[in-house]
Scaffold this motif. Structure first.
Motif, PDB file in Angstrom:
ATOM      1  N   GLU A  34      52.017  33.937  43.950  1.00 60.05           N
ATOM      2  CA  GLU A  34      53.129  34.799  44.341  1.00 60.05           C
ATOM      3  C   GLU A  34      52.911  35.470  45.690  1.00 60.05           C
ATOM      4  O   GLU A  34      53.841  35.992  46.281  1.00 60.05           O
ATOM      5  N   TYR A  35      51.696  35.434  46.225  1.00 60.45           N
ATOM      6  CA  TYR A  35      51.410  36.026  47.530  1.00 60.45           C
ATOM      7  C   TYR A  35      51.569  35.023  48.664  1.00 60.45           C
ATOM      8  O   TYR A  35      51.432  35.379  49.828  1.00 60.45           O
ATOM      9  N   GLY A  36      51.799  33.770  48.355  1.00 56.97           N
ATOM     10  CA  GLY A  36      51.968  32.744  49.373  1.00 56.97           C
ATOM     11  C   GLY A  36      50.702  31.974  49.688  1.00 56.97           C
ATOM     12  O   GLY A  36      50.710  31.111  50.560  1.00 56.97           O
ATOM     13  N   ASN A  37      49.589  32.267  49.001  1.00 61.16           N
ATOM     14  CA  ASN A  37      48.352  31.517  49.193  1.00 61.16           C
ATOM     15  C   ASN A  37      48.528  30.109  48.643  1.00 61.16           C
ATOM     16  O   ASN A  37      49.134  29.915  47.596  1.00 61.16           O
ATOM     17  N   ALA A  52      47.876  33.307  52.924  1.00 56.40           N
ATOM     18  CA  ALA A  52      49.155  33.471  53.591  1.00 56.40           C
ATOM     19  C   ALA A  52      49.042  34.439  54.762  1.00 56.40           C
ATOM     20  O   ALA A  52      49.608  34.206  55.826  1.00 56.40           O
ATOM     21  N   ASN A  53      48.331  35.526  54.584  1.00 56.65           N
ATOM     22  CA  ASN A  53      48.210  36.529  55.639  1.00 56.65           C
ATOM     23  C   ASN A  53      46.748  36.745  55.968  1.00 56.65           C
ATOM     24  O   ASN A  53      46.082  35.849  56.424  1.00 56.65           O
ATOM     25  N   SER A  58      39.591  38.912  47.528  1.00 59.54           N
ATOM     26  CA  SER A  58      40.098  39.687  46.395  1.00 59.54           C
ATOM     27  C   SER A  58      41.606  39.540  46.234  1.00 59.54           C
ATOM     28  O   SER A  58      42.183  40.101  45.306  1.00 59.54           O
ATOM     29  N   LYS A  59      42.251  38.797  47.108  1.00 56.58           N
ATOM     30  CA  LYS A  59      43.697  38.566  46.989  1.00 56.58           C
ATOM     31  C   LYS A  59      44.029  37.340  46.146  1.00 56.58           C
ATOM     32  O   LYS A  59      45.181  36.937  46.069  1.00 56.58           O
ATOM     33  N   GLN A  91      46.179  43.683  42.373  1.00 53.62           N
ATOM     34  CA  GLN A  91      45.982  44.359  43.649  1.00 53.62           C
ATOM     35  C   GLN A  91      44.680  43.875  44.264  1.00 53.62           C
ATOM     36  O   GLN A  91      43.694  43.703  43.555  1.00 53.62           O
ATOM     37  N   PRO A  92      44.657  43.678  45.564  1.00 55.22           N
ATOM     38  CA  PRO A  92      43.384  43.336  46.202  1.00 55.22           C
ATOM     39  C   PRO A  92      42.461  44.548  46.233  1.00 55.22           C
ATOM     40  O   PRO A  92      42.875  45.667  45.919  1.00 55.22           O
ATOM     41  N   ASN A  93      41.238  44.351  46.630  1.00 54.00           N
ATOM     42  CA  ASN A  93      40.272  45.437  46.730  1.00 54.00           C
ATOM     43  C   ASN A  93      40.703  46.398  47.830  1.00 54.00           C
ATOM     44  O   ASN A  93      40.848  46.006  48.984  1.00 54.00           O
TER      45      ASN A  93
END
Length: 119
Positions: A34-37, A52-53, A58-59, A91-93
């Motif tokens: 869902e984050y685009g990775n 993605a970004n 951790s993402k 959530q990422p770190n």
């Protein structure tokens, strides 16, 4: 021109030129989150992710974490995890950012001494 040079020489700006070539020649897109990775695998079984970004390990959400680390589980082939109402989103770190958790961050009394030193 600047983005092209960033892509060649820096690994922290998504994928490098070498990773892009490797992905085009031998990578098979397995899926995305869902984050685009985007998650890839080659014929020999090597797995990698193109973020993605900003690059941050951790993402990677829990449904892809087990896949990237070769840990078999029930959702490895599905990658669609049904989340319950009580579960919080991934959530990422956040350590080192403004959104990081600090105990007693908003409590003004926490900075005051709770005792008086004697003279």
């Amino acid at each position: 021109m600047l983005t092209f040079l960033k892509k060649i020489f820096t690994w922290w700006n998504r994928d490098t030129f070498g990773t892009r070539i490797k992905t085009i020649l031998s990578g098979k897109l397995i899926g995305s989150d869902e984050y685009g990775n985007k998650y890839y695998q080659n014929k020999r079984g090597k797995r990698w992710v193109i973020y993605a970004n900003e690059i941050d390990a951790s993402k990677i959400p829990v449904e892809w974490y087990s896949w990237i680390h070769f840990m078999p589980n029930k959702i490895e082939n599905i990658h669609e995890l049904e989340k319950h109402d009580w579960q919080k989103p991934h959530q990422p770190n956040l350590t080192g950012t403004d959104s990081a958790y600090y105990p007693n961050k908003n409590n003004k009394d926490a900075t005051e001494k709770k005792y008086k030193s004697w003279k």
